[in-house]
Design an enzyme around this catalytic site. Structure first.
Site, PDB file in Angstrom:
ATOM      1  N   SER A  42      40.220 -16.187  40.247  1.00 50.90           N
ATOM      2  CA  SER A  42      41.676 -16.150  40.295  1.00 50.90           C
ATOM      3  C   SER A  42      42.108 -14.799  40.823  1.00 50.90           C
ATOM      4  O   SER A  42      41.393 -13.806  40.734  1.00 50.90           O
ATOM      5  CB  SER A  42      42.284 -16.404  38.911  1.00 50.90           C
ATOM      6  N   ASP A  44      42.221  -6.841  54.139  1.00 51.11           N
ATOM      7  CA  ASP A  44      41.830  -6.758  52.723  1.00 51.11           C
ATOM      8  C   ASP A  44      40.332  -7.007  52.563  1.00 51.11           C
ATOM      9  O   ASP A  44      39.912  -7.862  51.789  1.00 51.11           O
ATOM     10  CB  ASP A  44      42.633  -7.761  51.896  1.00 51.11           C
TER      11      ASP A  44
END
Length: 1003
Positions: free
Chosen positions: A710, A837
């Site tokens: 998550s 990222d």
């Protein structure tokens, strides 16, 4: 609910301003209340505002700076990249001594409060990369000292206020990446101190105002990706300080002054592509000695092309898709451009002449050479192997001929070779097998002949192979059929191949398009095709194939088109074809017999072709086939079902259809307007669409047992698609209640829609629907990678997780895989893609420990809009602390070099097993500083001890290898972008290191 201290202080300040004289109030209390109000309106998941409490003075709070002359007054707020969410309080207007506020790279929403106009001392505002909505506050023009205003990459709307023209001290104005309307206000021409004007991708219309010619200090002008019309004011070409002139992708007309190379002596970036500009290409460009990048594509330029050999700094030249009438000999002068990395000359039908032999003398750093869609003739010169850095060679659709020179095999860095649409002949040189990094090999529509060289089986990175429409003959080599990397297309059609289709075809487990049509292939269709679970298009027409349709095809649940026509196939049409999701089926001119199914695709007359099969019967009436015998009908005709059951099924189906229709209508009425833009416009139709129900079933109701990770914008679940061949998938479900999640979702779709690479996580499907509670449901479906993330392998307890220790060679292979992926993103497509990222948790490993780069939620497509290593439409980019390049915090750069920095940190992390935020090297400030010091003092103390355990007897070999790798990591993570390596150099050097290490171990 506001805290008691906030309520008390608010009442106190209210009484100060309303009930008392100014002397009653303490000014520092005003600042305290304003800051507490700021904190009260934001969500702080990372604890960035933890220090903001009444136990310490606010001047010592994180991100707060107080003045020297006024020590208790706030002069600066810097909360860049703190993961803050919420709205910006109007109390910000009470910080009357505030000079600078930086909220870049957060998730602020709502409108920018008008109270910001009360900050008379304000000098710098940076709200870029947030989700602010509404209009740009007009009264920000009441901040007379403002010199820096950056609102890039938000959701602002409305027009650009003409009042901004009163900010006479403004030096940088960035509004790119918003949803603005209307024209550029002429008042912008009043900002005579302006050096940077960034209005890219704003939806602006109208003409470029002539008043901009008064901006004599302008060094950066970007108006790209708008709908601007008219001509470019000629005075703009006289602003001698201009270094970057970017107006591509508009509807601009007119010509370019012939003297531009003299009037813009400092010009470095010159992008005019995708407009309607006409006239000649200025010859004086050859005098602009600072030019680095020229892009003139897709215009109406005519006349000769300038000879640009004097531009020693030139690194990129793109002049495609223009009606230029010239000779290709102009490129001979470019051999003097020692920094040339990219030359793109394409879709110029009137460009002719022989291909100069001097192309082999281009810069040894040339990465991309494209000459296509011209009348250029001649042969590929021997010596092409001198261009050792080349990773993309496109010579398609010309009038080239002769054999391919054997020294082309020296291009060991080549990843893409496109030679289609010429008159090349003879056999393929076996040296093609030396180009082991090839991803694309397209040689169709030539006159090649003979057998395929078995050496092609060495090209184990191939994604697409097209050898169609040639004169190849002989058997299809089994070795080539084992290239399991091929995922896009394998096309051997329109040749003279003979013999059977090798059973090794089942090794093509990732291929989507397979075409062996119009050859002389015989024998049976291999049942091993059942392993090709990703296959969407299968064409075997026009051969001599025999036997029945193999049952293995029933496993191909993703098959969209199947063409087996004009063969010698026999037997009945298998019923499983009706169960597939086929859109087109051609079985004509074979020897099939028996009853034609009536379900699935067979209900659509226009989707099937059965001509030339004389013994078929039954089927839908539109086929006009004779009825089958009663014996056949009793076995297969569904009319034998009880009529009541049929009526129930039909009624139920009608009812369910009505419910679905009703839900969809209600859903469309309730959807927010800003989310109406469907992902269809981004991902197109190439992905199989799955429903919410499909994913719910695949993930066992999105159960926690299936949760594998998550993050900020959602969660990832493991699933199994039962109806798609038991395909293992990873389902990334977006949280609709988190601001920025939709923006991340669209960024990921946008980045992945046109890219394919062996080391990029493959997007299998998308889902945009509503869940059972009526909430928006958006998810991305990826190929599941069995070995999880690199982060898990580096930092989890290997014994507890059941993981093996990563060996040195595994770490090196992972580093090389990631480097290949980044190189492709930066240089492998028409658009430059910045990942934004890169970190271990975004690197996934399959069962063979091959690495895949994933999570493109923060990706930026730079395209031709800006030089990839210099500028972007954004003055910042989100990322992860420790991996973010330092220039992202201080300047307007979103660049490939930012990815290189992140990769350098990642590389150091892989071999030291230390996170960049580790406390163990605080005296060195950064991981790269820590490693740099160890490179001179001895690295044994910083290498991951698991590497040393791997083989103590070979510690010297291991040390040499790791020193070389860490040196690359340090070089990639230099503070200044210009000091960093390119990913092309990284790939080349890492391969050399691996080769040396393996050679040393063999000796």
């Amino acid at each position: 609910m506001a805290s008691p201290i906030f309520t008390i202080l608010s009442l106190f300040i209210f009484s100060c301003f309303v009930l008392s004289t100014p002397a009653t109030c303490s000014s520092n209390e005003t600042d305290l209340v304003s800051l507490l109000s700021f904190k009260n309106t934001v969500n702080d998941p990372q604890g960035a505002l933890y220090s903001w409490n009444e136990t310490t003075h606010f001047c010592s709070w994180n991100g707060i700076q107080c003045g020297r002359r006024h020590p208790n007054r706030v002069v600066a707020i810097n909360l860049r990249s703190q993961d803050l969410m919420g709205t910006l309080t109007p109390h910000i207007g009470n910080l009357s001594f505030l000079r600078s506020i930086n909220l870049q790279n957060n998730s602020f929403r709502g409108e920018i409060p008008n109270e910001i106009g009360r900050l008379r001392r304000l000098e710098s505002v940076d709200f870029s990369n947030n989700s602010f909505i509404g209009a740009i506050p007009r009264n920000i023009s009441q901040c007379p000292n403002l010199f820096y205003l950056n609102l890039i990459d938000n959701n602002l709307s409305g027009i650009i206020p003409q009042e901004l023209g009163s900010l006479y001290k403004l030096e940088a104005l960035g509004l790119s990446g918003n949803e603005l309307l209307g024209p550029i206000p002429p008042s912008i021409g009043n900002l005579t101190s302006l050096g940077v004007l960034s209005l890219t991708l704003c939806g602006l219309t109208g003409e470029i105002p002539n008043s901009l010619v008064r901006l004599h200090r302008l060094t950066f002008l970007s108006l790209a990706f708008n709908n601007l019309v008219g001509t470019i004011p000629s005075g703009l070409f006289n602003i001698s300080m201009l270094r970057e002139f970017v107006v591509n992708r508009n509807q601009l007309q007119g010509s370019i002054p012939g003297s531009i190379g003299l009037t813009l002596p400092n010009l470095r970036i010159f992008y005019l592509g995708q407009n309607q500009l006409s006239g000649g290409i200025p010859m004086s460009l050859s005098n602009a000695s600072s030019l680095e990048r020229i892009q003139l594509t897709s215009n109406l330029f005519t006349g000769p092309i300038p000879r640009l050999g004097r531009l020693s700094l030139l690194s990129s030249l793109s002049i495609g898709d223009n009606p230029v009438n010239d000779d290709i000999s102009f490129i001979a002068s470019l051999t003097n451009c020692t920094n040339l990395e990219r030359l793109l000359v394409y879709e110029i039908p009137l460009l002719g002449g022989p291909l100069p032999h001097s192309v082999v003398n281009f810069s040894s750093g040339l990465i991309e050479l494209v000459i296509s869609g011209t009348q250029v003739r001649g042969e590929i010169p021997s010596g092409i192997g001198n261009l050792v850095a080349l990773n993309r060679l496109v010579l398609s659709n010309n009038d080239l001929e002769g054999p391919i020179p054997s020294d082309i095999g020296k291009l060991s860095s080549l990843q893409e070779l496109f030679l289609e649409g010429n008159r090349f002949k003879n056999q393929l040189p076996s040296s093609l097998g030396n180009m082991t990094l090839l991803s694309y090999l397209y040689l169709q529509e030539n006159n090649f002949s003979g057998n395929l060289p078995q050496s092609l089986s060495n090209c184990t990175k191939l994604l697409g192979l097209d050898l169609s429409s040639n004169n190849f003959s002989g058997l299809i080599p089994r070795e080539i059929m084992s290239l399991s990397s091929i995922s896009l297309s394998f096309n051997l059609s329109f040749n003279a191949f003979m013999g059977s289709i090798p059973s090794e075809i089942g090794s093509l487990t990732n291929v989507e398009n397979l075409d062996f049509s119009n050859n002389r292939l015989s024998g049976l269709i291999p049942n091993s095709l059942s392993n090709c679970l990703v296959l969407q298009h299968l064409f075997l027409k026009g051969n001599l194939l025999q036997g029945e349709i193999p049952p293995g095809l029933s496993a191909l649940r993703g098959l969209v088109e199947l063409d087996l026509s004009r063969n010698n196939l026999s037997g009945t049409i298998p019923s499983f074809l009706a169960e597939l999701h086929l859109q087109r089926l051609n079985l004509s001119y074979n020897g099939f017999h028996g009853e034609v199914p009536r379900t699935g695709l067979f209900r659509n007359r226009t989707a099937i072709s059965l001509d030339g099969n004389k013994e078929l019967c039954g089927g839908i009436p539109e086929l006009n086939l004779p009825p089958c015998s009663s014996k056949t009908s009793s076995k297969k005709n569904p009319s034998s079902l009880p009529k009541v059951l049929i009526a129930v099924v039909i009624s139920g189906g009608v009812f369910i259809t009505f419910l679905v229709f009703l839900v969809l209508v209600l859903y469309r009425r309730r959807r927010p307007k800003e989310n109406v833009a469907s992902i269809e416009s981004l991902v197109g139709t190439q992905f199989t669409r799955l429903s919410y129900g499909d994913l719910l079933k695949a993930t066992n109701g999105l159960s926690e047992a299936n949760l594998i990770g998550s993050g900020r914008f959602g969660s990832v679940y493991k699933g199994i698609l039962e109806d798609h061949g038991k395909t293992l998938i990873a389902v990334k479900v977006l949280n609709p209640f988190v601001k920025g999640a939709f923006k991340s979702f669209m960024a990921e779709c946008n980045a992945l829609r046109d890219i394919r690479h062996r080391n990029l996580l493959k997007l299998l499907s998308v889902c945009e629907s509503i869940d059972f509670q009526g909430n928006d449901f958006r998810s991305l479906i990826y190929d599941f990678k069995a070995n999880g993330s690199l982060d898990k392998w580096l930092y989890h307890h290997v014994e507890q997780e059941g993981l093996r220790r990563l060996s040195l060679i595994q770490r090196l292979d992972i580093a090389i895989d990631v480097a290949h992926a980044l190189e492709y993103l930066h240089f492998g497509t028409d658009s430059t893609i910045v990942h934004g990222d890169l970190k271990p948790s975004n690197i996934l490993l399959d069962h063979n420990m091959i690495a895949y780069v994933g999570d493109f939620g923060l990706a930026k497509i730079v395209s031709d809009m800006f030089p990839a290593q210099e500028s972007s439409s954004s003055i910042g980019i989100r990322g992860t602390i420790g991996y973010i390049a330092p220039e992202y915090g201080t300047s307007n750069l979103v660049s490939t070099q930012g990815d290189v920095y992140s990769y350098g940190v990642l590389l150091l992390e892989i071999f030291t097993n230390r996170r960049p935020t580790d406390d163990s090297f605080k005296e060195y400030a950064t991981l790269q500083g820590f490693v740099s010091a160890a490179l001179s003092d001895g690295i044994l103390k910083i290498i991951d001890p698991l590497i040393q355990i791997e083989n103590d007897k070979s510690i010297n070999k291991i040390t040499d290898c790791v020193v070389s790798v860490l040196s690359i990591g340090v070089a990639c993570s230099k503070d200044l972008p210009r000091d960093r390596m390119s990913m092309t150099d990284v790939v080349r050097e890492l391969h050399k290191i691996k080769d040396r290490y393996l050679s040393a171990n063999r000796s």
